[in-house]
Motif scaffolding. Structure first.
Motif, mmCIF file in Angstrom:
data_model
loop_
_atom_site.group_PDB
_atom_site.id
_atom_site.type_symbol
_atom_site.label_atom_id
_atom_site.label_comp_id
_atom_site.label_asym_id
_atom_site.label_seq_id
_atom_site.Cartn_x
_atom_site.Cartn_y
_atom_site.Cartn_z
ATOM 1 N N ARG A 52 0.835 -1.212 0.000
ATOM 2 C CA ARG A 52 0.000 0.000 0.000
ATOM 3 C C ARG A 52 0.866 1.256 0.000
ATOM 4 O O ARG A 52 0.600 2.209 -0.746
ATOM 5 N N LYS A 53 1.902 1.259 0.821
ATOM 6 C CA LYS A 53 2.800 2.414 0.889
ATOM 7 C C LYS A 53 3.476 2.645 -0.457
ATOM 8 O O LYS A 53 3.557 3.771 -0.946
ATOM 9 N N GLY A 54 3.984 1.592 -1.072
ATOM 10 C CA GLY A 54 4.659 1.709 -2.363
ATOM 11 C C GLY A 54 3.736 2.124 -3.489
ATOM 12 O O GLY A 54 4.154 2.820 -4.413
ATOM 13 N N LEU A 55 2.485 1.705 -3.408
ATOM 14 C CA LEU A 55 1.504 2.119 -4.420
ATOM 15 C C LEU A 55 1.227 3.612 -4.284
ATOM 16 O O LEU A 55 1.080 4.315 -5.277
ATOM 17 N N GLY A 56 1.165 4.089 -3.054
ATOM 18 C CA GLY A 56 1.038 5.522 -2.818
ATOM 19 C C GLY A 56 -0.320 6.127 -3.083
ATOM 20 O O GLY A 56 -0.441 7.343 -3.221
ATOM 21 N N ASP A 57 -1.357 5.323 -3.145
ATOM 22 C CA ASP A 57 -2.698 5.821 -3.422
ATOM 23 C C ASP A 57 -3.691 5.012 -2.583
ATOM 24 O O ASP A 57 -4.152 3.949 -3.013
ATOM 25 N N PRO A 58 -4.016 5.495 -1.374
ATOM 26 C CA PRO A 58 -4.881 4.721 -0.478
ATOM 27 C C PRO A 58 -6.252 4.395 -1.067
ATOM 28 O O PRO A 58 -6.766 3.293 -0.854
ATOM 29 N N ALA A 59 -6.839 5.316 -1.817
ATOM 30 C CA ALA A 59 -8.159 5.055 -2.394
ATOM 31 C C ALA A 59 -8.084 3.937 -3.429
ATOM 32 O O ALA A 59 -8.918 3.020 -3.437
ATOM 33 N N LEU A 60 -7.083 3.987 -4.295
ATOM 34 C CA LEU A 60 -6.921 2.933 -5.297
ATOM 35 C C LEU A 60 -6.628 1.599 -4.628
ATOM 36 O O LEU A 60 -7.154 0.558 -5.046
ATOM 37 N N ALA A 61 -5.815 1.619 -3.587
ATOM 38 C CA ALA A 61 -5.511 0.371 -2.865
ATOM 39 C C ALA A 61 -6.788 -0.267 -2.343
ATOM 40 O O ALA A 61 -6.963 -1.489 -2.441
ATOM 41 N N GLU A 62 -7.696 0.530 -1.825
ATOM 42 C CA GLU A 62 -8.956 -0.028 -1.315
ATOM 43 C C GLU A 62 -9.833 -0.547 -2.438
ATOM 44 O O GLU A 62 -10.445 -1.604 -2.310
ATOM 45 N N LEU A 63 -9.902 0.170 -3.560
ATOM 46 C CA LEU A 63 -10.695 -0.329 -4.696
ATOM 47 C C LEU A 63 -10.182 -1.692 -5.157
ATOM 48 O O LEU A 63 -10.978 -2.609 -5.419
ATOM 49 N N VAL A 64 -8.882 -1.824 -5.252
ATOM 50 C CA VAL A 64 -8.270 -3.089 -5.674
ATOM 51 C C VAL A 64 -8.609 -4.200 -4.677
ATOM 52 O O VAL A 64 -8.992 -5.310 -5.061
ATOM 53 N N GLN A 65 -8.475 -3.905 -3.394
ATOM 54 C CA GLN A 65 -8.730 -4.922 -2.371
ATOM 55 C C GLN A 65 -10.214 -5.295 -2.316
ATOM 56 O O GLN A 65 -10.550 -6.466 -2.113
ATOM 57 N N ILE A 66 -11.082 -4.341 -2.534
ATOM 58 C CA ILE A 66 -12.517 -4.637 -2.568
ATOM 59 C C ILE A 66 -12.844 -5.500 -3.779
ATOM 60 O O ILE A 66 -13.574 -6.487 -3.668
ATOM 61 N N ARG A 67 -12.292 -5.138 -4.939
ATOM 62 C CA ARG A 67 -12.610 -5.914 -6.145
ATOM 63 C C ARG A 67 -12.143 -7.354 -6.017
ATOM 64 O O ARG A 67 -12.881 -8.284 -6.349
ATOM 65 N N ALA A 68 -10.939 -7.564 -5.523
ATOM 66 C CA ALA A 68 -10.465 -8.935 -5.326
ATOM 67 C C ALA A 68 -11.355 -9.665 -4.328
ATOM 68 O O ALA A 68 -11.705 -10.833 -4.534
ATOM 69 N N SER A 69 -11.749 -8.984 -3.275
ATOM 70 C CA SER A 69 -12.605 -9.606 -2.255
ATOM 71 C C SER A 69 -13.986 -9.940 -2.812
ATOM 72 O O SER A 69 -14.581 -10.952 -2.427
ATOM 73 N N GLN A 70 -14.501 -9.114 -3.733
ATOM 74 C CA GLN A 70 -15.761 -9.447 -4.405
ATOM 75 C C GLN A 70 -15.602 -10.736 -5.199
ATOM 76 O O GLN A 70 -16.444 -11.634 -5.124
ATOM 77 N N LEU A 71 -14.533 -10.819 -5.967
ATOM 78 C CA LEU A 71 -14.297 -12.000 -6.803
ATOM 79 C C LEU A 71 -14.109 -13.257 -5.973
ATOM 80 O O LEU A 71 -14.499 -14.347 -6.384
ATOM 81 N N ASN A 72 -13.516 -13.111 -4.800
ATOM 82 C CA ASN A 72 -13.250 -14.248 -3.918
ATOM 83 C C ASN A 72 -14.377 -14.497 -2.910
ATOM 84 O O ASN A 72 -14.262 -15.412 -2.089
ATOM 85 N N HIS A 73 -15.421 -13.697 -2.960
ATOM 86 C CA HIS A 73 -16.582 -13.858 -2.071
ATOM 87 C C HIS A 73 -16.200 -13.794 -0.597
ATOM 88 O O HIS A 73 -16.720 -14.544 0.229
ATOM 89 N N CYS A 74 -15.293 -12.881 -0.274
ATOM 90 C CA CYS A 74 -14.824 -12.771 1.106
ATOM 91 C C CYS A 74 -15.583 -11.666 1.829
ATOM 92 O O CYS A 74 -15.224 -10.480 1.745
ATOM 93 N N ALA A 75 -16.627 -12.041 2.551
ATOM 94 C CA ALA A 75 -17.455 -11.067 3.268
ATOM 95 C C ALA A 75 -16.661 -10.322 4.332
ATOM 96 O O ALA A 75 -16.843 -9.120 4.522
#
Length: 157
Positions: free
Chosen positions: A32-55
Motif C-alpha cells: 500500500r505504501k509503495g503504491l502511494g494511493d490509499p483510495a486505489l488500494a482499497e478499490l483493488v482490495q474490494i474488487r479482489a474480495s468481491q471476486l473471492n466472495h470474502c465477506a
C-alpha cells in the motif's frame, strides 16, 4: 448466510498463526505504501474480495474505503466497473483489470499481455510491482478468511 443453507456463517476455526498474520500485514502495508494511493488500494482490495466472495474482507475494506474518501458511487459500481463509463479513470480501470486477471487467471494461467501492458502504461515500474504485490496479498487474506469461514465483522480471526 451460508450458500444454500439459510444459516448464518460461523467460523470453522479462528486460529491463525501470529507469524503468518504479521507477515501478511507487513506485506500489505509495504504494498500500500509503495503504491502511494490509499483510495486505489482499497478499490483493488474490494474488487479482489468481491471476486473471492470474502465477506470479512469486503466489510473491512468498504469501511476503510469510505474513510479514505472513495465515493459511494464508485463503491456502488465497482462490481460493474467495466460498464460504469467515466466513473473510474483510466488508471483505476487498468488496476482493476489487472486485479481481475491476477485473481481469476485465464485458462493459460497467465495475466494477458494486453492487461499487463495497460497497467504498465499507467504505473511506473515500482508502483506496478507494489500493485501486483497488493493484489497477491489481498488474495492471500481472502483465501485465509474464506477457507476458515470468518464472517463479516468478526473480531476473532
Amino acid at each position: 448466510m451460508t450458500a444454500g443453507t439459510g444459516a448464518a456463517a460461523t467460523a470453522r476455526t479462528t486460529l491463525l498463526d501470529a507469524g503468518v498474520r504479521a507477515a501478511l500485514r507487513a506485506a500489505g502495508a509495504a504494498a500500500r505504501k509503495g503504491l502511494g494511493d490509499p483510495a486505489l488500494a482499497e478499490l483493488v482490495q474490494i474488487r479482489a474480495s468481491q471476486l473471492n466472495h470474502c465477506a470479512f474482507c469486503l466489510d473491512m475494506h468498504l469501511t476503510v474505503a469510505r474513510e479514505v474518501g472513495v465515493s459511494e458511487r464508485k463503491l456502488d459500481l465497482l462490481e460493474a466497473w467495466e460498464e460504469a463509463g467515466d466513473v473510474f479513470d483510466e488508471r483505476e480501470r487498468a488496476a482493476l483489470a489487472l486485479t481481475e486477471a491476477v485473481t481469476v487467471p485465464t485458462a493459460s494461467g497467465f495475466v494477458p499481455d494486453a492487461v499487463y501492458a495497460a497497467a504498465a502504461a499507467r504505473f511506473d515500474e515500482p508502483r506496478l510491482a507494489h500493485l501486483v504485490g497488493l493484489i497477491n496479498v489481498v488474495n492471500s487474506w481472502n483465501r485465509l478468511m474464506v477457507g476458515r469461514r470468518i464472517p463479516a465483522g468478526s473480531t476473532r480471526w
